[in-house]
Design a protein around this motif. Structure first.
Motif, PDB file in Angstrom:
ATOM      1  N   MET A 221       0.673  -1.252   0.005  1.00 52.00           N
ATOM      2  CA  MET A 221      -0.033   0.065  -0.140  1.00 52.00           C
ATOM      3  C   MET A 221       0.846   1.325   0.062  1.00 52.00           C
ATOM      4  N   LYS A 222       1.959   1.200   0.569  1.00 50.77           N
ATOM      5  CA  LYS A 222       3.007   2.399   0.771  1.00 50.77           C
ATOM      6  C   LYS A 222       3.884   2.467  -0.494  1.00 50.77           C
ATOM      7  N   GLY A 223       3.665   1.422  -1.554  1.00 51.01           N
ATOM      8  CA  GLY A 223       4.345   1.451  -2.644  1.00 51.01           C
ATOM      9  C   GLY A 223       5.941   1.108  -2.656  1.00 51.01           C
ATOM     10  N   LYS A 224       6.358   0.525  -1.327  1.00 47.42           N
ATOM     11  CA  LYS A 224       7.597   0.184  -1.119  1.00 47.42           C
ATOM     12  C   LYS A 224       8.037  -0.738  -2.225  1.00 47.42           C
ATOM     13  N   SER A 225       9.536  -0.779  -2.411  1.00 43.77           N
ATOM     14  CA  SER A 225       9.917  -1.688  -3.486  1.00 43.77           C
ATOM     15  C   SER A 225      10.407  -3.098  -2.933  1.00 43.77           C
ATOM     16  N   VAL A 226      11.180  -3.278  -1.848  1.00 46.98           N
ATOM     17  CA  VAL A 226      11.468  -4.373  -1.092  1.00 46.98           C
ATOM     18  C   VAL A 226      11.205  -4.430   0.311  1.00 46.98           C
ATOM     19  N   VAL A 227      10.753  -5.229   0.759  1.00 48.31           N
ATOM     20  CA  VAL A 227      10.467  -5.376   2.281  1.00 48.31           C
ATOM     21  C   VAL A 227      11.054  -6.974   2.731  1.00 48.31           C
ATOM     22  N   ILE A 228      11.694  -6.911   3.752  1.00 50.38           N
ATOM     23  CA  ILE A 228      12.086  -8.423   4.464  1.00 50.38           C
ATOM     24  C   ILE A 228      11.336  -8.455   5.788  1.00 50.38           C
ATOM     25  N   THR A 229      10.870  -9.582   5.935  1.00 51.10           N
ATOM     26  CA  THR A 229      10.114  -9.755   7.134  1.00 51.10           C
ATOM     27  C   THR A 229      11.142 -10.209   8.503  1.00 51.10           C
ATOM     28  N   GLY A 230      11.087  -9.425   9.477  1.00 48.78           N
ATOM     29  CA  GLY A 230      11.855  -9.839  10.625  1.00 48.78           C
ATOM     30  C   GLY A 230      13.083  -9.227  10.848  1.00 48.78           C
ATOM     31  N   PHE A 231      13.514  -8.856  11.980  1.00 46.38           N
ATOM     32  CA  PHE A 231      14.805  -8.007  12.062  1.00 46.38           C
ATOM     33  C   PHE A 231      15.920  -9.164  11.693  1.00 46.38           C
ATOM     34  N   SER A 232      16.036 -10.194  12.369  1.00 47.59           N
ATOM     35  CA  SER A 232      17.231 -10.971  12.221  1.00 47.59           C
ATOM     36  C   SER A 232      17.132 -11.589  10.704  1.00 47.59           C
ATOM     37  N   ASN A 233      16.309 -11.583   9.903  1.00 47.66           N
ATOM     38  CA  ASN A 233      16.170 -11.976   8.472  1.00 47.66           C
ATOM     39  C   ASN A 233      16.650 -10.889   7.670  1.00 47.66           C
ATOM     40  N   LYS A 234      16.426  -9.697   8.203  1.00 46.54           N
ATOM     41  CA  LYS A 234      17.070  -8.323   7.492  1.00 46.54           C
ATOM     42  C   LYS A 234      18.622  -8.311   7.741  1.00 46.54           C
ATOM     43  N   LEU A 235      18.937  -8.647   8.949  1.00 48.20           N
ATOM     44  CA  LEU A 235      20.108  -8.799   9.251  1.00 48.20           C
ATOM     45  C   LEU A 235      20.986  -9.594   8.346  1.00 48.20           C
ATOM     46  N   VAL A 236      20.522 -11.020   8.390  1.00 50.29           N
ATOM     47  CA  VAL A 236      21.240 -11.821   7.509  1.00 50.29           C
ATOM     48  C   VAL A 236      21.284 -11.464   6.199  1.00 50.29           C
ATOM     49  N   ALA A 237      20.006 -11.017   5.556  1.00 49.74           N
ATOM     50  CA  ALA A 237      19.988 -10.933   4.086  1.00 49.74           C
ATOM     51  C   ALA A 237      21.008  -9.403   3.562  1.00 49.74           C
ATOM     52  N   GLU A 238      21.252  -8.667   4.672  1.00 50.82           N
ATOM     53  CA  GLU A 238      21.960  -7.382   4.259  1.00 50.82           C
ATOM     54  C   GLU A 238      23.357  -7.710   4.557  1.00 50.82           C
ATOM     55  N   SER A 239      23.755  -8.541   5.519  1.00 49.17           N
ATOM     56  CA  SER A 239      25.225  -8.991   5.797  1.00 49.17           C
ATOM     57  C   SER A 239      25.861  -9.725   4.573  1.00 49.17           C
ATOM     58  N   VAL A 240      25.011 -10.250   3.993  1.00 48.52           N
ATOM     59  CA  VAL A 240      25.662 -11.453   2.832  1.00 48.52           C
ATOM     60  C   VAL A 240      26.420 -10.628   1.993  1.00 48.52           C
ATOM     61  N   ARG A 241      26.115  -9.455   1.689  1.00 48.51           N
ATOM     62  CA  ARG A 241      26.947  -8.693   0.659  1.00 48.51           C
ATOM     63  C   ARG A 241      28.317  -8.367   1.188  1.00 48.51           C
ATOM     64  N   PHE A 242      28.631  -8.529   2.601  1.00 51.44           N
ATOM     65  CA  PHE A 242      30.017  -8.253   3.032  1.00 51.44           C
ATOM     66  C   PHE A 242      30.885  -9.630   3.364  1.00 51.44           C
ATOM     67  N   ILE A 243      30.227 -10.779   2.936  1.00 52.80           N
ATOM     68  CA  ILE A 243      30.890 -11.953   3.432  1.00 52.80           C
ATOM     69  C   ILE A 243      31.461 -12.633   1.983  1.00 52.80           C
ATOM     70  N   PRO A 244      32.740 -13.113   2.129  1.00 60.20           N
ATOM     71  CA  PRO A 244      33.066 -14.140   0.752  1.00 60.20           C
ATOM     72  C   PRO A 244      32.162 -15.042   0.497  1.00 60.20           C
ATOM     73  N   ARG A 245      31.974 -14.972  -0.997  1.00 62.21           N
ATOM     74  CA  ARG A 245      30.937 -16.164  -1.402  1.00 62.21           C
ATOM     75  C   ARG A 245      31.305 -17.386  -1.330  1.00 62.21           C
ATOM     76  N   SER A 246      32.395 -17.806  -1.068  1.00 62.01           N
ATOM     77  CA  SER A 246      32.848 -19.273  -0.394  1.00 62.01           C
ATOM     78  C   SER A 246      32.322 -19.485   0.800  1.00 62.01           C
ATOM     79  N   ILE A 247      32.174 -18.711   1.523  1.00 62.58           N
ATOM     80  CA  ILE A 247      31.803 -18.725   3.118  1.00 62.58           C
ATOM     81  C   ILE A 247      30.221 -18.677   3.172  1.00 62.58           C
ATOM     82  N   VAL A 248      29.507 -17.719   2.311  1.00 63.36           N
ATOM     83  CA  VAL A 248      28.232 -17.752   2.064  1.00 63.36           C
ATOM     84  C   VAL A 248      27.558 -18.954   1.678  1.00 63.36           C
ATOM     85  N   THR A 249      28.307 -20.003   0.923  1.00 62.09           N
ATOM     86  CA  THR A 249      27.599 -21.016   0.574  1.00 62.09           C
ATOM     87  C   THR A 249      27.704 -22.048   1.418  1.00 62.09           C
ATOM     88  N   LYS A 250      28.950 -22.033   2.273  1.00 60.67           N
ATOM     89  CA  LYS A 250      29.116 -22.891   3.451  1.00 60.67           C
ATOM     90  C   LYS A 250      27.877 -22.498   4.593  1.00 60.67           C
TER      91      LYS A 250
END
Length: 258
Positions: A221-250
């Protein structure tokens, strides 16, 4: 005259909760799901509390390539303008990619990606012509990283996220908005149907489907582009970009193990 929302995967889980919210807000509903019996049950539940809302049910399997056009043709032939489209339908395929039946993976791609894409393309023209409309596509926190044992699912949700963000930018100025809802693990029958109740990600504190739908509705209703549910989920989703890809898959492999 009441506006109309079309919701896929509407007979259970988050989709059913979306249906209840929109009915309470006075929207007419077009409910789509594969199981006709479950659709009628959902219609009955919603009608009991919202007698003035018109509800149409369409039983279609979105793994069938022709299904989106069948749905679109039905609404067009019955002069039903879709003001809001909620692409909620989705399935999960769990396990090593090489062990999973390829047809199950292809069905996942049709439901999670192709049906969503085609329905969006079919209905967006009418929204643009009317100068208003809203589209809500359901992705996942899995859209933000590759995830072993869940590879096809997370890849399909990354597609949903990136496509939605892209066309949302293209549609600016038209009166049409595109919102992507990215839930984490949620308390529904989704995990049971996918036979993944025993994995670690479903062992923590989960949001209820009703709460996830409420968050998604408000963002839409607010026309937001992206919304992630839950604080811990937001934290994980946003932190992935700062972690090496090889570690992300592990880390992903560890989360998806039983």
């Amino acid at each position: 005259m009441n506006k109309t929302v079309l919701i896929t995967g509407a007979s259970s889980g988050i989709g059913l909760e979306f249906s209840k919210i929109f009915a309470r807000k006075g929207y007419n509903l077009v409910l789509v799901s594969q199981n006709k019996e479950n659709l009628e049950k959902a219609k009955s539940i919603i009608s009991m509390e919202n007698s003035k809302v018109q509800i149409v049910t369409i039983a279609q399997n979105l793994a069938t390539p022709s299904a989106p056009k069948v749905i679109f043709d039905y609404t067009k032939q019955n002069s039903i303008n879709i003001d809001i489209l909620v692409n909620n339908a989705g399935i999960q395929v769990y396990g090593n990619f090489c062990d999973v039946d390829i047809e199950d993976t292809i069905n996942l791609m049709y439901i999670n990606m192709f049906a969503m894409t085609k329905l969006t393309r079919l209905y967006v023209d009418g929204m643009i012509k009317r100068g208003e409309g809203k589209i809500l596509n359901i992705a996942s926190t899995g859209a933000f990283q590759p995830c072993p044992l869940n590879s096809a699912y997370c890849a399909s949700k990354a597609f949903v996220l990136h496509l939605s963000e892209g066309i949302g930018e293209e549609l600016k100025g038209t009166g049409v908005t595109v919102t992507t809802l990215c839930p984490g693990a949620t308390r529904t029958n989704f995990a049971k149907r996918a036979n993944i109740e025993g994995i670690k990600i479903f062992k923590g504190k989960l949001l209820d489907a009703s709460r996830v739908a409420e968050i998604g509705y408000k963002a839409l209703m607010k026309g937001k582009s992206v919304v992630i549910t839950g604080f811990s989920n937001k934290l994980v989703a946003e932190s992935v970009r700062f972690i090496p890809r090889s570690i992300v898959t592990k880390l992903g492999m560890n989360m998806m193990k039983e």
